[in-house]
Design an enzyme around this catalytic site. Structure first.
Site, PDB file in Angstrom:
ATOM      1  N   GLU A 101       0.883  -1.174  -0.098  1.00 17.51           N
ATOM      2  CA  GLU A 101      -0.080  -0.112   0.298  1.00 17.51           C
ATOM      3  C   GLU A 101       0.892   1.441  -0.049  1.00 17.51           C
ATOM      4  O   GLU A 101       1.929   1.239   0.761  1.00 17.51           O
ATOM      5  CB  GLU A 101      -0.847   0.197   1.297  1.00 17.51           C
ATOM      6  CG  GLU A 101      -1.936   0.915   1.166  1.00 17.51           C
ATOM      7  CD  GLU A 101      -3.215   0.919   2.343  1.00 17.51           C
ATOM      8  OE1 GLU A 101      -3.359   1.776   3.265  1.00 17.51           O
ATOM      9  OE2 GLU A 101      -3.323  -0.293   2.766  1.00 17.51           O
ATOM     10  N   ASP A 103       0.322   5.247   0.330  1.00 20.77           N
ATOM     11  CA  ASP A 103      -0.886   6.440   1.110  1.00 20.77           C
ATOM     12  C   ASP A 103      -0.769   7.730   0.821  1.00 20.77           C
ATOM     13  O   ASP A 103       0.414   8.167   1.496  1.00 20.77           O
ATOM     14  CB  ASP A 103      -1.035   5.857   2.731  1.00 20.77           C
ATOM     15  CG  ASP A 103      -1.869   4.545   2.863  1.00 20.77           C
ATOM     16  OD1 ASP A 103      -2.370   4.020   1.793  1.00 20.77           O
ATOM     17  OD2 ASP A 103      -1.734   4.239   4.058  1.00 20.77           O
ATOM     18  N   GLU A 105      -3.197  10.213   2.921  1.00 25.95           N
ATOM     19  CA  GLU A 105      -4.453  10.717   3.824  1.00 25.95           C
ATOM     20  C   GLU A 105      -4.510  12.190   4.192  1.00 25.95           C
ATOM     21  O   GLU A 105      -3.585  12.760   4.759  1.00 25.95           O
ATOM     22  CB  GLU A 105      -4.749   9.491   4.950  1.00 25.95           C
ATOM     23  CG  GLU A 105      -4.771   8.058   4.495  1.00 25.95           C
ATOM     24  CD  GLU A 105      -5.362   7.384   5.706  1.00 25.95           C
ATOM     25  OE1 GLU A 105      -6.019   6.389   5.721  1.00 25.95           O
ATOM     26  OE2 GLU A 105      -4.620   7.335   6.657  1.00 25.95           O
TER      27      GLU A 105
END
Length: 280
Positions: A101, A103, A105
């Protein structure tokens, strides 16, 4: 006849290399809205996508294709005004307990206070590589471009073309690196008032709902993965991202961001043992 064969060969070569990358500028062709009960919308003939959040539900979308290395760009305008307790997530991910993953955010905040940009990298199910930043602009006011460059050598995070994070392939030192699991692009807008803003001290003001994040300019210049094969398996793509790294000017920009806008670095957290890459 020879001329016709030459034309056919050129078309075949062009077709082969066109398979190596895939670029979208239209959400109708590139993504599916996967949840939210109508709170996610594609508008303006596919040029604009919006996600909304109310007290009942958030919303989200994912790319139609899986990627195994590439450059992903998205223009995002974050929730305006009081966005405390909301999270706008924009990330690449595979599936399963040992997933990879990458990311972005965006953790909302009350009006006048900055968003927190939270980044992380998971490899073979292991994350805990958080770096957090404030931005040098207000991301609520306009669209800004957020980019992931993922190639066999490193992962680079960019904001409006400025590098904010670099995660290198250090497999030679026994550190797992995302390189074998195809990932889709996901984005979602959801409620996380128990932790998102000042560790959960500031709650969501639901009288301000619905909260809306907007997206434009989705581009995926990437290797498409399907049925265990990648369009780049037989030949590396000609795109510059395949060998992209930070030059001296890029490294200086990265240092500027870290010196002035980084607010958390997992490698400097004395409350837990830093992973091996922090010592390289």
């Amino acid at each position: 006849m020879i001329k016709m064969k030459m034309v056919s060969l050129i078309i075949l070569v062009i077709s082969f290399f066109s398979l190596s990358v895939n670029t979208y500028a239209n959400f109708n062709n590139g993504v599916d809205i996967t949840w939210g009960g109508g709170r996610g919308k594609i508008e303006e003939g596919g040029e604009l996508l919006t996600l909304s959040l109310d007290k009942t539900s958030g919303s989200g979308f994912q790319s139609k294709n899986e990627y195994l290395f590439g450059r992903i760009d998205m223009k995002i305008k974050l929730v305006p005004g009081n966005s405390a307790g909301t999270v706008t997530a924009y990330y690449l991910s595979s599936l399963g307990a040992t997933h990879d993953e990458i990311d972005f955010e965006f953790l909302g905040n009350v009006s006048g206070e900055p968003y927190t940009l939270h980044t992380n990298v998971f490899s073979q199910g292991k994350g805990n590589r958080e770096q957090q930043f404030y931005l040098w602009f207000d991301p609520r006011l306009d669209f800004h471009t957020y980019t992931v460059v993922w190639n066999p050598q490193e992962i680079l995070f960019y904001v409006d073309g400025t590098p904010i994070r670099q995660f290198k392939n250090n497999e030679a030192h026994g550190i797992p690196y995302p390189k074998a699991q195809p990932m889709k692009l996901y984005s979602s807008l959801w409620a996380a008032e128990d932790w998102a803003t000042r560790g959960g001290l500031v709650k969501t003001d639901w009288s301000k709902a619905p909260f809306v994040a907007a997206y434009r300019g989705f581009s995926a210049d990437a290797c498409i993965a399907s049925a265990g094969h990648s369009t780049c398996s037989s030949s590396p793509p000609k795109s510059s991202w395949w060998t992209q790294s930070l030059d001296a000017a890029g490294a200086q920009k990265l240092k500027w961001v870290h010196d002035n806008y980084m607010i958390y670095d997992y490698c400097k957290d004395n409350r837990r043992a830093p992973p091996p890459e922090c010592f390289l």
